[in-house]
Write a protein that holds these residues in place. Structure first.
Motif, PDB file in Angstrom:
ATOM      1  N   VAL A   1      42.813   4.616  -1.309  1.00 50.64           N
ATOM      2  CA  VAL A   1      41.456   5.042  -0.966  1.00 50.64           C
ATOM      3  C   VAL A   1      40.849   5.819  -2.128  1.00 50.64           C
ATOM      4  O   VAL A   1      41.470   6.731  -2.656  1.00 50.64           O
ATOM      5  CB  VAL A   1      41.470   5.926   0.302  1.00 50.64           C
TER       6      VAL A   1
ATOM      7  N   LEU B   1      37.191   7.774  -3.207  1.00 54.16           N
ATOM      8  CA  LEU B   1      35.802   8.116  -2.912  1.00 54.16           C
ATOM      9  C   LEU B   1      35.424   9.369  -3.672  1.00 54.16           C
ATOM     10  O   LEU B   1      36.282  10.114  -4.121  1.00 54.16           O
ATOM     11  CB  LEU B   1      35.570   8.291  -1.402  1.00 54.16           C
TER      12      LEU B   1
ATOM     13  N   VAL C   1      27.872  12.776   3.000  1.00 54.73           N
ATOM     14  CA  VAL C   1      28.765  11.636   3.105  1.00 54.73           C
ATOM     15  C   VAL C   1      29.324  11.542   4.512  1.00 54.73           C
ATOM     16  O   VAL C   1      29.762  12.537   5.078  1.00 54.73           O
ATOM     17  CB  VAL C   1      29.939  11.781   2.106  1.00 54.73           C
TER      18      VAL C   1
ATOM     19  N   ILE D   1      32.151   9.408   6.845  1.00 58.34           N
ATOM     20  CA  ILE D   1      33.227   8.434   6.908  1.00 58.34           C
ATOM     21  C   ILE D   1      33.226   7.866   8.319  1.00 58.34           C
ATOM     22  O   ILE D   1      33.342   8.617   9.293  1.00 58.34           O
ATOM     23  CB  ILE D   1      34.587   9.084   6.602  1.00 58.34           C
TER      24      ILE D   1
ATOM     25  N   LYS E   1      25.432   8.616   1.997  1.00 57.23           N
ATOM     26  CA  LYS E   1      26.473   7.676   1.614  1.00 57.23           C
ATOM     27  C   LYS E   1      27.437   7.473   2.779  1.00 57.23           C
ATOM     28  O   LYS E   1      27.834   8.424   3.434  1.00 57.23           O
ATOM     29  CB  LYS E   1      27.251   8.248   0.433  1.00 57.23           C
TER      30      LYS E   1
ATOM     31  N   PHE F   1      31.107   5.730   4.005  1.00 62.39           N
ATOM     32  CA  PHE F   1      32.339   5.034   3.679  1.00 62.39           C
ATOM     33  C   PHE F   1      32.903   4.474   4.974  1.00 62.39           C
ATOM     34  O   PHE F   1      33.126   5.229   5.923  1.00 62.39           O
ATOM     35  CB  PHE F   1      33.370   5.974   3.052  1.00 62.39           C
ATOM     36  N   CYS F   2      33.108   3.170   5.007  1.00 63.82           N
ATOM     37  CA  CYS F   2      33.704   2.579   6.200  1.00 63.82           C
ATOM     38  C   CYS F   2      35.201   2.441   5.935  1.00 63.82           C
ATOM     39  O   CYS F   2      35.608   1.742   5.001  1.00 63.82           O
ATOM     40  CB  CYS F   2      33.058   1.235   6.495  1.00 63.82           C
ATOM     41  N   LEU F   3      35.988   3.129   6.735  1.00 63.54           N
ATOM     42  CA  LEU F   3      37.422   3.209   6.471  1.00 63.54           C
ATOM     43  C   LEU F   3      38.211   2.450   7.524  1.00 63.54           C
ATOM     44  O   LEU F   3      37.966   2.587   8.722  1.00 63.54           O
ATOM     45  CB  LEU F   3      37.850   4.679   6.475  1.00 63.54           C
TER      46      LEU F   3
ATOM     47  N   VAL G   1      39.197   1.577   2.047  1.00 64.43           N
ATOM     48  CA  VAL G   1      37.745   1.625   2.139  1.00 64.43           C
ATOM     49  C   VAL G   1      37.232   0.197   2.212  1.00 64.43           C
ATOM     50  O   VAL G   1      37.306  -0.555   1.249  1.00 64.43           O
ATOM     51  CB  VAL G   1      37.135   2.349   0.920  1.00 64.43           C
TER      52      VAL G   1
ATOM     53  N   CYS H   1      34.101  -0.780   2.851  1.00 63.53           N
ATOM     54  CA  CYS H   1      32.872  -0.868   2.091  1.00 63.53           C
ATOM     55  C   CYS H   1      32.243   0.513   2.050  1.00 63.53           C
ATOM     56  O   CYS H   1      32.590   1.383   2.823  1.00 63.53           O
ATOM     57  CB  CYS H   1      31.906  -1.854   2.748  1.00 63.53           C
ATOM     58  N   SER H   2      31.337   0.680   1.113  1.00 67.14           N
ATOM     59  CA  SER H   2      30.667   1.968   1.019  1.00 67.14           C
ATOM     60  C   SER H   2      29.289   1.771   0.430  1.00 67.14           C
ATOM     61  O   SER H   2      28.987   0.729  -0.141  1.00 67.14           O
ATOM     62  CB  SER H   2      31.482   2.927   0.148  1.00 67.14           C
TER      63      SER H   2
ATOM     64  N   VAL I   1      25.747  -0.646   3.742  1.00 67.27           N
ATOM     65  CA  VAL I   1      26.962  -0.832   4.533  1.00 67.27           C
ATOM     66  C   VAL I   1      26.716  -1.780   5.700  1.00 67.27           C
ATOM     67  O   VAL I   1      27.524  -2.656   5.993  1.00 67.27           O
ATOM     68  CB  VAL I   1      27.506   0.528   5.021  1.00 67.27           C
TER      69      VAL I   1
END
Lengths: 281, 274
Positions: free
Chosen positions: B38, B40, B48, B50, B219, B221-223, B227, B229-230, B236
């Motif tokens: 990961v 970021l 941000v 997540i 921003k 972050f798709c976890l 990751v 996508c971000s 996203v």
């Protein structure tokens, strides 16, 4: 110093005997330590933990007797190892904590009983360890209790707000940079000191009640952690004085008399606390 | 194999304005990969979020970023001026300790707020003045959350970390909290000019509430252990990997919400195009 304390408490006639005075002093010292430590045990829901820890003391006694060690040291070492083992197993999440405590506590109690039964001691010795015996208290025990009280109270006061924060939310404490792991070990050390030094007086089976009952009573009417700790000491001392007097006047077992007095005080304060809430409404 | 990272001073020297950066961190637990490579970064002034399904490793990632857990591989780089304050996921309180809000807020050693103006500002924003002498365990969940938030903000952090702050709140509670966070974030930017505080506030948040996230987040972050996508919320939502994790319906929903605050019909156009 000793003579001064003796003369200070000696005025009720039945306290005049030295062994009684020793017992009473021991009880007050136990209250001094167990009051605030008991609050933490209550705050952190560690009642069962304290119970298990004191059960492990019997294994310490057994091993101490077997190898001819100083009993205080043997009990202290076994209790501390037990506390550390529990902390480690709890972090590893091998079993639910209550199951784990149940296994370890009763295993060490049973092992301790077996060891002691090998020693062919007179029956009263075992009873006095299980329920405490003021006749066992000697001068050296008082010094030990005094030293233990000073250590416990000093370390507790010095780390007070950190311990409070950890009790409220461990994650938060960790995120704010407290050395949570070291603090946990220190806490285990402190509770071990209290349990190992107090069992001579209150006994293995009743030490947990000296930790929990006064603290729970103090909770009912307290508004801050400090107030609860101080009230807990006060309640514990009141119960000790009352239980002690009763046990001498009516020839009762001392530690059980103290615990019953503490419970009555707890019931009274719970009632007062509820009443206060009702009146405020 | 175990390559514990050390966060020492040599690692922490960083070009501004990145506050906190994770580089290819991996972590295993019970033989399973919780985090896989990961990476970021959080820059000054970022908001941000997540997102990710249950068990995707979001909280673990937060713990790594805050230095509570050590990743088995990879590196965490902190800016020397990073100052984190944290609002934990579980605020559950035992009824066993009597303590009032005031004492709780003042507890601990991180209370370095020098400026009265700033602390007044925070107390007013979080609306906890009237809770000041209440007992902590008599508060509702929403009130408790504001107290924890105020405590965190009073430490004058430049990075506020929140773990699923919307959990256990009802819809109106969510809206309130979200508005509060957005306001604080915006106002602290403005407050910089009014000399209340030293710098802008960055926010790092874990959340399930996708639709709530969209309004302020800069921003996302798709976890899902790694990751997926971000990017900005919009980017996203259009990403194929995101679609894979959440499915088409969520993608449509995201688009509606990300645009709901200006032109709803625009969102409709986009979803027909997609």
């Amino acid at each position: 110093m000793h003579d001064f304390l003796v003369s200070l408490i000696a005025f009720p006639p039945f306290f005049a005997e030295t062994f009684i005075l020793h017992g009473l002093l021991a009880g007050l010292l136990v209250s001094l330590m167990a009051g605030p430590m008991g609050c933490f045990v209550v705050w952190r829901r560690m009642a069962y933990f304290g119970e298990s820890l004191s059960h492990s003391a019997l294994l310490g006694l057994g091993l101490g007797l077997l190898f001819g060690l100083n009993l205080n040291i043997a009990v202290f070492i076994v209790c501390f190892l037990f506390a550390s083992l529990l902390t480690y197993l709890r972090e590893r999440r091998i079993l639910a904590i209550d199951t784990l405590l149940g296994i370890l506590a009763h295993a060490s109690l049973a092992a301790g009983l077996l060891l002691i039964s090998f020693m062919e001691l007179p029956a009263y010795t075992l009873t006095s360890y299980l329920f405490g015996d003021i006749l066992l208290i000697q001068n050296s025990d008082l010094w030990l209790l005094g030293a233990a009280s000073i250590i416990v109270l000093t370390l507790l006061l010095y780390n007070w707000s950190s311990f409070i924060l950890i009790s409220i939310n461990k994650e938060l404490a960790q995120a704010e940079g407290l050395p949570v792991y070291a603090m946990e070990l220190l806490f285990m050390f402190l509770i071990t000191v209290v349990v190992a030094t107090s069992i001579r007086f209150v006994g293995i089976l009743l030490i947990t009640s000296m930790l929990i009952i006064p603290a729970a009573g103090a909770r009912q009417i307290s508004k801050s952690p400090k107030m609860m700790a101080l009230l807990s000491i006060a309640l514990s001392m009141m119960a000790t004085l009352a239980g002690f007097s009763l046990s001498i006047l009516y020839d009762l077992a001392t530690a059980p008399a103290i615990v019953v007095c503490a419970t009555l005080l707890f019931a009274l304060l719970t009632f007062v606390g509820k009443l206060k809430l009702k009146l405020l409404r | 194999m175990k390559q514990a990272i050390k966060i020492n001073k040599a690692d922490t020297v960083l070009a501004e304005p990145i506050l906190l950066e994770a580089k290819d961190i991996s972590l295993r637990r019970y033989g399973r990969s919780v985090l896989k490579k990961v990476s970021l970064e959080i820059k000054e002034g970022d908001f941000v979020t997540i997102i990710g399904p249950n068990g995707a490793g979001k909280s673990t990632l937060l713990s790594c970023l805050m230095g509570l857990l050590r990743p088995h591989e990879g590196k965490i780089i902190r800016s020397p001026k990073l100052k984190i304050a944290y609002v934990p996921q579980r605020l559950h309180l035992e009824n066993s300790m009597p303590i009032d809000v005031k004492s709780f807020i003042k507890l601990g050693r991180n209370m370095t707020t020098e400026s009265k103006a700033y602390s007044d500002f925070i107390l007013k924003q979080t609306e906890i003045e009237r809770l000041w002498s209440r007992q902590l365990n008599r508060l509702s969940f929403g009130e408790l959350q504001r107290v924890f938030l105020a405590r965190a903000l009073l430490q004058e952090p430049n990075l506020l970390v929140l773990d699923e702050p919307m959990q256990n709140l009802d819809v109106s509670g969510e809206l309130k909290l979200y508005k509060l966070l957005g306001d604080l974030y915006q106002q602290r930017r403005r407050a910089v000019h009014e000399k209340h505080v030293r710098g802008p506030l960055s926010v790092l948040m874990v959340s399930h509430e996708l639709h709530m996230v969209m309004a302020v987040t800069t921003k996302v972050f798709c976890l899902f252990h790694h990751v997926c996508c971000s990017g900005t919320p919009k980017e996203v939502a259009q990403n194929a990997a995101f679609k894979e994790v959440y499915g088409d319906d969520m993608v449509k929903l995201m688009k509606v919400y990300s645009h709901a605050h200006n032109h709803i019909h625009q969102a409709d156009e986009e979803s027909t195009r997609a």
